[in-house]
Design a protein around this motif. Structure first.
Motif, PDB file in Angstrom:
ATOM      1  N   GLY A   1      20.650 -26.296 -32.155  1.00 33.31           N
ATOM      2  CA  GLY A   1      20.183 -25.317 -32.623  1.00 33.31           C
ATOM      3  C   GLY A   1      19.096 -25.688 -31.516  1.00 33.31           C
ATOM      4  O   GLY A   1      19.176 -25.864 -30.149  1.00 33.31           O
ATOM      5  N   SER A   2      18.212 -24.049 -31.507  1.00 31.30           N
ATOM      6  CA  SER A   2      17.061 -24.295 -30.146  1.00 31.30           C
ATOM      7  C   SER A   2      15.323 -24.511 -30.635  1.00 31.30           C
ATOM      8  O   SER A   2      15.188 -24.224 -32.257  1.00 31.30           O
ATOM      9  CB  SER A   2      17.266 -22.794 -29.995  1.00 31.30           C
ATOM     10  OG  SER A   2      18.576 -22.534 -29.324  1.00 31.30           O
ATOM     11  N   LEU A   3      14.987 -24.526 -29.943  1.00 28.80           N
ATOM     12  CA  LEU A   3      13.458 -24.906 -30.265  1.00 28.80           C
ATOM     13  C   LEU A   3      12.139 -23.625 -29.453  1.00 28.80           C
ATOM     14  O   LEU A   3      13.331 -24.386 -27.819  1.00 28.80           O
ATOM     15  CB  LEU A   3      12.776 -25.554 -31.375  1.00 28.80           C
ATOM     16  CG  LEU A   3      13.312 -26.072 -32.053  1.00 28.80           C
ATOM     17  CD1 LEU A   3      12.630 -27.880 -32.762  1.00 28.80           C
ATOM     18  CD2 LEU A   3      12.165 -25.821 -33.431  1.00 28.80           C
ATOM     19  N   ARG A   4      11.259 -23.928 -29.107  1.00 27.13           N
ATOM     20  CA  ARG A   4      10.186 -22.929 -28.615  1.00 27.13           C
ATOM     21  C   ARG A   4       9.152 -23.360 -28.293  1.00 27.13           C
ATOM     22  O   ARG A   4       8.758 -23.360 -29.134  1.00 27.13           O
ATOM     23  CB  ARG A   4      10.429 -21.505 -28.071  1.00 27.13           C
ATOM     24  CG  ARG A   4       9.469 -21.316 -26.890  1.00 27.13           C
ATOM     25  CD  ARG A   4       9.650 -19.595 -26.578  1.00 27.13           C
ATOM     26  NE  ARG A   4       9.168 -18.693 -25.443  1.00 27.13           N
ATOM     27  CZ  ARG A   4       8.424 -17.880 -25.458  1.00 27.13           C
ATOM     28  NH1 ARG A   4       7.497 -17.131 -25.804  1.00 27.13           N
ATOM     29  NH2 ARG A   4       7.797 -16.996 -23.907  1.00 27.13           N
ATOM     30  N   LEU A   5       8.605 -24.379 -27.459  1.00 28.30           N
ATOM     31  CA  LEU A   5       7.279 -25.427 -27.534  1.00 28.30           C
ATOM     32  C   LEU A   5       6.400 -24.763 -25.964  1.00 28.30           C
ATOM     33  O   LEU A   5       6.887 -23.884 -25.830  1.00 28.30           O
ATOM     34  CB  LEU A   5       7.676 -26.791 -26.856  1.00 28.30           C
ATOM     35  CG  LEU A   5       8.513 -27.568 -28.132  1.00 28.30           C
ATOM     36  CD1 LEU A   5       8.609 -28.857 -26.879  1.00 28.30           C
ATOM     37  CD2 LEU A   5       8.665 -28.009 -29.376  1.00 28.30           C
ATOM     38  N   SER A   6       5.620 -24.703 -27.009  1.00 27.64           N
ATOM     39  CA  SER A   6       4.371 -24.004 -26.588  1.00 27.64           C
ATOM     40  C   SER A   6       2.995 -25.005 -25.882  1.00 27.64           C
ATOM     41  O   SER A   6       3.242 -25.533 -26.942  1.00 27.64           O
ATOM     42  CB  SER A   6       3.840 -22.754 -27.048  1.00 27.64           C
ATOM     43  OG  SER A   6       4.476 -20.709 -27.102  1.00 27.64           O
ATOM     44  N   CYS A   7       2.987 -25.048 -24.940  1.00 25.44           N
ATOM     45  CA  CYS A   7       1.234 -25.741 -24.533  1.00 25.44           C
ATOM     46  C   CYS A   7       0.486 -24.512 -24.415  1.00 25.44           C
ATOM     47  O   CYS A   7       0.480 -24.265 -23.010  1.00 25.44           O
ATOM     48  CB  CYS A   7       1.771 -26.334 -22.873  1.00 25.44           C
ATOM     49  SG  CYS A   7       0.311 -27.965 -22.777  1.00 25.44           S
ATOM     50  N   ALA A   8      -0.697 -24.341 -25.502  1.00 26.54           N
ATOM     51  CA  ALA A   8      -1.573 -23.159 -25.092  1.00 26.54           C
ATOM     52  C   ALA A   8      -3.091 -24.234 -24.370  1.00 26.54           C
ATOM     53  O   ALA A   8      -3.153 -25.422 -24.650  1.00 26.54           O
ATOM     54  CB  ALA A   8      -2.317 -22.205 -25.941  1.00 26.54           C
TER      55      ALA A   8
END
Length: 125
Positions: A16-23
């Motif tokens: 599967g896939s995930l998209r991590l964000s860093c704000a």
């Protein structure tokens, strides 16, 4: 002072896939290189990927090459880590960090000035 908040982690099946964000807040990211690190239980923190301040240079640890993609959107003050073809061995707490100057990419933890609290990624069926 720069505050970093990661999001996007979770439980995903192998492949599967995930998209991590860093704000980021408190400062613009324009002058910083950005790194993604991970730490699994009982293991040292590992540099996964980094991108320099202009997005010209990226680096990936061998174990994620071809599967992970780092990017940044300075207008949104946010960085991303797109993770595809996830494997159980990718399970870890993922952290983003920023490094002043940032002309060069680095995955040495001691070179980073500010860190987020992390987001858990679990790859399991």
């Amino acid at each position: 002072q720069v505050q970093l908040v990661e999001s996007g982690g979770g439980l995903v099946q192998p492949g599967g896939s995930l998209r991590l964000s860093c704000a980021a807040s408190g400062s613009t990211l324009d002058d910083f290189a950005i790194g993604w690190f991970r730490q699994a239980p009982g293991k040292e923190r590992e540099g996964v990927s980094c991108i320099n301040r202009r997005g010209e240079t990226t680096y990936y640890v061998d174990s994620v090459k071809g599967r992970f993609t780092i990017s940044r959107d300075n207008a949104k003050n946010t960085a991303y880590l797109q993770m595809n073809s996830l494997k159980p061995e990718d399970t870890a707490n993922y952290y983003c960090a920023v490094r002043r100057g940032g002309y060069y990419c680095s995955t040495y933890t001691y070179q980073y000035n500010y860190w987020g609290q992390g987001t858990q990624v679990t790859v399991s069926s």
